[in-house]
Design a protein around this motif. Structure first.
Motif, PDB file in Angstrom:
ATOM      1  N   VAL A   1       0.893  -1.295   0.047  1.00 27.99           N
ATOM      2  CA  VAL A   1      -0.015   0.076   0.154  1.00 27.99           C
ATOM      3  C   VAL A   1       0.984   1.378   0.115  1.00 27.99           C
ATOM      4  O   VAL A   1       0.665   2.337  -0.762  1.00 27.99           O
ATOM      5  CB  VAL A   1      -1.044   0.112   1.093  1.00 27.99           C
ATOM      6  N   ALA A   2       1.842   1.410   0.866  1.00 24.49           N
ATOM      7  CA  ALA A   2       2.815   2.369   0.896  1.00 24.49           C
ATOM      8  C   ALA A   2       3.773   2.834  -0.029  1.00 24.49           C
ATOM      9  O   ALA A   2       4.213   3.823  -0.440  1.00 24.49           O
ATOM     10  CB  ALA A   2       3.505   2.285   2.299  1.00 24.49           C
ATOM     11  N   ARG A   3       4.349   1.520  -0.562  1.00 25.41           N
ATOM     12  CA  ARG A   3       5.457   1.647  -1.460  1.00 25.41           C
ATOM     13  C   ARG A   3       5.278   1.330  -2.959  1.00 25.41           C
ATOM     14  O   ARG A   3       6.096   1.678  -3.726  1.00 25.41           O
ATOM     15  CB  ARG A   3       6.385   0.908  -0.822  1.00 25.41           C
ATOM     16  N   ILE A   4       4.129   0.519  -3.241  1.00 25.38           N
ATOM     17  CA  ILE A   4       4.079   0.218  -4.721  1.00 25.38           C
ATOM     18  C   ILE A   4       3.042   0.843  -5.423  1.00 25.38           C
ATOM     19  O   ILE A   4       1.862   1.024  -5.171  1.00 25.38           O
ATOM     20  CB  ILE A   4       3.610  -1.402  -4.543  1.00 25.38           C
ATOM     21  N   GLU A   5       3.182   1.463  -6.529  1.00 22.60           N
ATOM     22  CA  GLU A   5       2.263   1.879  -7.389  1.00 22.60           C
ATOM     23  C   GLU A   5       1.777   1.099  -8.567  1.00 22.60           C
ATOM     24  O   GLU A   5       2.645   0.370  -9.169  1.00 22.60           O
ATOM     25  CB  GLU A   5       2.807   3.503  -7.890  1.00 22.60           C
ATOM     26  N   GLU A   6       0.714   1.138  -9.007  1.00 24.38           N
ATOM     27  CA  GLU A   6       0.186   0.341  -9.942  1.00 24.38           C
ATOM     28  C   GLU A   6       0.627   0.784 -11.384  1.00 24.38           C
ATOM     29  O   GLU A   6       0.439   1.949 -11.707  1.00 24.38           O
ATOM     30  CB  GLU A   6      -1.468   0.145 -10.107  1.00 24.38           C
ATOM     31  N   PRO A   7       1.430  -0.167 -12.017  1.00 23.48           N
ATOM     32  CA  PRO A   7       2.022   0.383 -13.361  1.00 23.48           C
ATOM     33  C   PRO A   7       0.626   0.846 -14.196  1.00 23.48           C
ATOM     34  O   PRO A   7      -0.339   0.356 -14.204  1.00 23.48           O
ATOM     35  CB  PRO A   7       2.800  -0.804 -13.950  1.00 23.48           C
ATOM     36  N   LYS A   8       1.331   1.580 -15.414  1.00 27.95           N
ATOM     37  CA  LYS A   8       0.406   1.953 -16.630  1.00 27.95           C
ATOM     38  C   LYS A   8      -0.131   0.672 -17.147  1.00 27.95           C
ATOM     39  O   LYS A   8       0.717   0.031 -17.706  1.00 27.95           O
ATOM     40  CB  LYS A   8       0.883   2.915 -17.417  1.00 27.95           C
TER      41      LYS A   8
END
Length: 404
Positions: free
Chosen positions: A188-195
């Motif tokens: 939740v804190a460190r990973i962003e969903e890729p495009k």
């Protein structure tokens, strides 16, 4: 591939992006809590579950590893890598509590099924996320780093689990669930969903595994990798039986597991860096053959020294192949189907382990140990050689993808 000898060291991992290191750290945290499964038989016995009844719970645990990867691959492409990882981690943590509180064998089996199914949702999404984050030249190193994290966490968990089990089984469940929730917080804190990519291709290929099944090269590789993974899985299943039948104590098997863990944790980053300059399919085949030889040497062992020699050989093979198969398979996947390709790869791993637990044990007990060891040697070396015959096709496919 790096050519400068100065770069051929663990520092070669430094150019990997932060998301790879985040998954590496989260994997260590998660695997530190990998405590319940190794001690599940002892926990079931403490609850009055008989040996015959425990097979239902253990069978459900194995079956979940066949369901989770297939579903996880679809979800990773359909709803995203990050949500799939969170569903798996939170679901598996809840299932840990359900197993501990389950009042009977069938509710324990249902909880065990949920633990393994939810937990194995995570791998296809994490593998796909790694493939999204790095180019094909760096994927082997990213997957090797991921595997190194698994081994570090598992090695520590083996020691931690024995201590906690002596204090009370509830501690195993608490740490297991807590580590999964902690990893979920990291996501939740460190990973962003890729495009998202390839919307038109996604619509054309659908949401199922048809895109993988229609890929002839992928369908040739998966069975070859599956047999190699089956041979490796015998180290977890048949080695304890061999140690027992030699009249040695369970502590000897624990020592063998420690030898493997120490070798992999100490050598893998160096081996990955140095071997990255060589043709990866050749390295994969050589390492797989080494694993097959090491596993077969188990059949000749009858002492601590003999078993140690066999473990050293197949551990070296494990160090050599780290990350290569997953990286090769990721390079075959179109961007919009990476989750499903990794789901298919993870499912193959689940089938291999399930086969070792069933077919491997049956061969050992019903036919003879020698039959199993000879089969492992022939099957492992034959599939390693067969993999090499696909070298030109894989290189052509990879070159075409890079040009595109």
């Amino acid at each position: 591939m790096p050519r400068n000898p100065a770069s051929l060291s663990p520092s070669a991992f430094r150019d990997l992006p932060s998301v790879v290191w985040t998954i590496f750290a989260g994997t260590i945290v998660n695997r530190l809590g990998y405590l319940v499964t190794p001690f599940l038989v002892f926990f079931l016995a403490s609850r009055g579950v008989t040996g015959g009844e425990s097979t239902y719970v253990l069978g459900a645990l194995g079956a979940g590893n066949l369901i989770g990867p297939a579903v996880g691959g679809i979800l990773a492409d359909r709803i995203g890598r990050r949500p799939t990882m969170l569903i798996g981690l939170v679901g598996a943590a809840a299932a840990q509590g359900a197993l501990f509180l389950a009042p009977g064998v069938w509710t324990m089996a249902a909880a065990a099924l949920l633990i393994s199914a939810a937990g194995s949702l995570v791998s296809p999404a994490a593998y796909a996320l790694l493939a999204d984050a790095v180019d094909s030249e760096r994927r082997r190193r990213a997957y090797a780093l991921f595997g190194w994290g698994v081994n570090i966490g598992t090695a520590v968990a083996g020691v931690l689990g024995g201590y906690l089990a002596a204090q009370g089984y509830w501690l195993l469940f608490a740490v297991d669930a807590g580590s999964m929730l902690l990893y979920a917080l990291v996501v939740v804190a460190r990973i962003e969903e890729p495009k998202r990519e390839g919307t038109q291709r996604q619509a054309k290929d659908g949401i199922g595994y048809g895109v993988v099944i229609r890929d002839r090269l992928a369908m040739l590789l998966l069975p070859l990798f599956g047999v190699q993974l089956f041979v490796y899985s015998l180290t977890e299943v048949a080695l304890p039986l061999a140690v027992r039948d030699s009249g040695l104590s369970p502590a000897v098997y624990g020592a063998m597991a420690a030898v493997n863990a120490i070798m992999v944790v100490a050598l893998q980053p160096f081996a990955t860096a140095w071997l990255s300059r060589l043709p990866q399919l050749v390295v994969q085949s050589a390492g797989s053959a080494l694993i097959a030889v090491g596993v077969a040497l188990t059949g000749l062992a009858d002492s601590v020294a003999g078993y140690t020699m066999s473990v050293v050989v197949w551990s070296l093979g494990e160090v050599v192949v780290a990350g290569i198969a997953a990286g090769l398979f990721a390079n075959l996947a179109p961007a919009h189907a990476r989750g499903r390709y990794q789901g298919a790869f993870s499912w193959t791993w689940g089938v291999a382990r399930f086969g070792a637990l069933t077919l491997g044990v049956t061969t050992y007990t019903s036919l003879s140990p020698a039959t199993l060891w000879w089969t492992a040697l022939v099957a492992g070396t034959a599939t390693a050689a067969a993999t090499l015959t696909l070298k030109t096709r894989i290189e052509r496919r990879t070159s075409h993808a890079l040009a595109a």
